[in-house]
Write an enzyme that holds these catalytic residues in place. Structure first.
Site, mmCIF file in Angstrom:
data_model
loop_
_atom_site.group_PDB
_atom_site.id
_atom_site.type_symbol
_atom_site.label_atom_id
_atom_site.label_comp_id
_atom_site.label_asym_id
_atom_site.label_seq_id
_atom_site.Cartn_x
_atom_site.Cartn_y
_atom_site.Cartn_z
ATOM 1 N N ARG A 238 3.733 -2.454 -2.385
ATOM 2 C CA ARG A 238 4.076 -3.542 -1.472
ATOM 3 C C ARG A 238 2.779 -4.232 -1.046
ATOM 4 O O ARG A 238 1.746 -3.575 -0.857
ATOM 5 C CB ARG A 238 4.809 -3.020 -0.230
ATOM 6 C CG ARG A 238 6.283 -2.676 -0.461
ATOM 7 C CD ARG A 238 7.143 -3.905 -0.723
ATOM 8 N NE ARG A 238 8.551 -3.610 -0.894
ATOM 9 C CZ ARG A 238 9.155 -3.385 -2.064
ATOM 10 N NH1 ARG A 238 8.466 -3.396 -3.182
ATOM 11 N NH2 ARG A 238 10.461 -3.176 -2.122
ATOM 12 N N GLU A 267 5.267 -13.104 0.589
ATOM 13 C CA GLU A 267 5.933 -13.528 -0.644
ATOM 14 C C GLU A 267 6.980 -14.592 -0.329
ATOM 15 O O GLU A 267 7.681 -14.454 0.665
ATOM 16 C CB GLU A 267 6.608 -12.333 -1.321
ATOM 17 C CG GLU A 267 5.601 -11.289 -1.752
ATOM 18 C CD GLU A 267 6.228 -10.075 -2.435
ATOM 19 O OE1 GLU A 267 7.455 -10.075 -2.669
ATOM 20 O OE2 GLU A 267 5.483 -9.138 -2.740
ATOM 21 N N HIS A 286 6.700 -10.559 -8.102
ATOM 22 C CA HIS A 286 7.502 -9.389 -7.715
ATOM 23 C C HIS A 286 8.675 -9.166 -8.687
ATOM 24 O O HIS A 286 9.850 -9.273 -8.300
ATOM 25 C CB HIS A 286 8.012 -9.531 -6.271
ATOM 26 C CG HIS A 286 8.344 -8.205 -5.643
ATOM 27 N ND1 HIS A 286 8.282 -7.963 -4.299
ATOM 28 C CD2 HIS A 286 8.753 -7.032 -6.196
ATOM 29 C CE1 HIS A 286 8.637 -6.715 -4.041
ATOM 30 N NE2 HIS A 286 8.931 -6.124 -5.200
HETATM 31 C C1 DGY Z 1 11.732 -2.449 -5.464
HETATM 32 O O1 DGY Z 1 12.866 -2.473 -6.000
HETATM 33 O O2 DGY Z 1 11.579 -2.120 -4.290
HETATM 34 C C2 DGY Z 1 10.507 -2.724 -6.248
HETATM 35 O O3 DGY Z 1 9.702 -3.646 -5.632
HETATM 36 C C3 DGY Z 1 10.722 -2.969 -7.735
HETATM 37 O O4 DGY Z 1 10.578 -4.319 -8.119
#
Ligand code: DGY
Length: 327
Positions: A238, A267, A286
Site C-alpha cells: 500500500r 491514488e 494499482h
Molecule cells: C488488493 O486486492 O488489496 C491488492 O492491492 C491487489 O491488487
C-alpha cells in the site's frame, strides 16, 4: 421486499446473475469513475449489503446512517479503506478476497521486478520514439535478477508466492514479517531477517505488507539510505507504507537505483507527481490482481459472501471473525 445490494462500480452483468435473482441490486453506472461519497452514503442508508472497491472509504460516517447494512464485501484482499472496528461494533460483517488473487498479484510483483531491473518500459519507449539507431554493447543495460538477493517485507500468501518465483530465478530469499514462517523457510530456504538487516542486504526490496498503524510510514529517508546504492525497491503493498518524498530523493541522489510501484500514497497519482518524472521508476495504476480471470473470481467471491451473510450463513472470507463467532 427483497434485501437490497449496492455495488459501487459497474461490474459485468454475467457475474451478477445469481445476485439479481434473489436481491434488489443497484449499481453505480461507471466502470472507471468512483462513486461519490454523497451517493455512496445515500445508497448505503437503505442497503443490506455493499459490494465495495478498495478506493471507497467505508467509514463511521457512512455506517452511522446505514441501519440495514449487514455485510460489506470488498473487492480486494486489503481492507484498509474500511473502519473494521466500527463495522464490528455495529455487527456488520466485512469480507475480502484473499487467496484467489495470490498468484496473479505475485505475477504482477515479479513483472515489476523484471520491468524495473531490465528497464523494459524505457526500452519500449526508446524503440517507439525512433531512437534505436544501432546495437551497442551497453544499450539500456539493466541489472540481473537471477542469483540476486530478494528481501520480502510482508510474508503472507502473496509474499510466499513471490518467494516461489524467486526460487526459480535462483535468488537468495530474505524476509521480514510480524511472525516467522517456518513452512516458507523449510520449503524455499527463505531466511528471516530483522527489517534493518533485510533492507541493507537485499538487491530487491519487495514490500507486500498490508497498511496498518505499524506499517504506515515504514520506509523513510533513513531506510532508503541503509539500502544498497544498486537496490531496487518494489511496492505492491500500500502506498502510505512509503514516504514518497523520501523515495523520490533516494532515487535522485542515487541512494537506490530504481523503483517499481503499483501503489501510491494518493491514488490515482497525479501525472505531475515528481516520481513520474524519473526514468528509473516504473509506475502502475494499482493492477496487482488485475487479470480478467482473477477479477471475475474475486467478484464471484464477493457475491458468495454477500449471499451467505444475507442468508444467515458463514461467509467464506470474513475479516472481522471475532465479532461473528455465531454465523
Ligand atoms: C488488493 O486486492 O488489496 C491488492 O492491492 C491487489 O491488487
Amino acid at each position: 421486499m427483497k434485501p437490497s445490494v449496492y455495488i459501487t462500480r459497474k461490474l459485468p452483468e454475467d457475474v451478477l446473475v445469481a445476485l439479481r435473482e434473489k436481491y434488489d441490486v443497484d449499481m453505480w453506472e461507471h466502470e472507471d469513475i468512483p462513486v461519490s461519497s454523497e451517493v455512496l452514503k445515500e445508497k448505503a442508508r437503505t442497503a443490506s449489503a455493499l459490494l465495495s472497491m478498495l478506493s471507497d472509504p467505508i467509514n463511521e460516517e457512512l455506517m452511522e446512517s446505514a441501519d440495514s447494512l449487514k455485510v460489506v464485501a470488498n473487492l480486494a484482499v486489503g481492507f484498509d479503506n474500511i473502519d473494521i472496528k466500527e463495522a464490528t461494533n455495529r455487527g456488520i460483517a466485512v469480507c475480502n478476497t484473499p487467496d484467489v488473487l495470490t498468484e496473479t498479484t505475485a505475477d504482477l510483483t515479479f513483472s515489476l521486478m523484471l520491468a524495473t531491473a531490465r528497464r523494459i518500459v524505457e526500452a519500449d519507449q526508446y524503440v517507439r520514439e525512433g531512437k534505436w539507431k544501432s546495437w551497442s554493447p551497453l544499450l539500456l543495460a539493466g541489472a540481473d535478477i537471477h542469483h540476486k538477493t530478494i528481501g520480502i517485507v510482508g510474508m503472507g500468501s502473496i509474499g510466499s508466492a513471490v518467494a516461489r518465483r524467486a526460487k526459480g530465478f535462483n535468488m537468495d530469499i530474505l524476509y521480514h514479517n510480524r511472525s516467522r514462517k517456518p513452512e516458507v523457510e523449510k520449503e524455499l530456504g527463505a531466511t528471516y531477517k530483522s527489517f534493518d538487516d533485510l533492507i541493507a542486504q537485499s538487491d530487491f526490496i519487495v514490500c507486500l505488507a498490508p497498511l496498518t498503524p505499524e506499517t504506515k510510514g515504514m520506509f523513510q529517508k533513513e531506510q532508503f539510505e541503509k539500502m544498497k546504492n544498486s537496490a531496487i525497491f518494489i511496492n505492491v503493498g500500500r502506498g502510505p507504507i512509503v514516504n514518497e518524498q523520501a523515495l523520490y530523493e533516494a532515487l535522485v541522489s542515487g541512494d537506490i537505483a530504481a523503483a517499481g510501484l503499483d501503489v501510491f500514497e494518493k491514488e490515482p497519482i497525479d501525472e505531475t507527481h515528481p516520481l513520474l518524472s524519473l526514468s528509473n521508476v516504473v509506475a502502475l495504476p494499482h493492477i496487482g490482481s488485475s487479470s480478467v480471470e482473477t477479477r471475475k473470481i474475486m467478484m464471484k467471491l464477493c457475491i458468495d459472501n454477500i449471499k451467505a451473510v444475507l442468508e444467515g450463513k458463514a461467509p467464506k472470507t470474513l475479516v472481522n471473525k471475532d465479532a461473528f463467532q455465531n454465523i
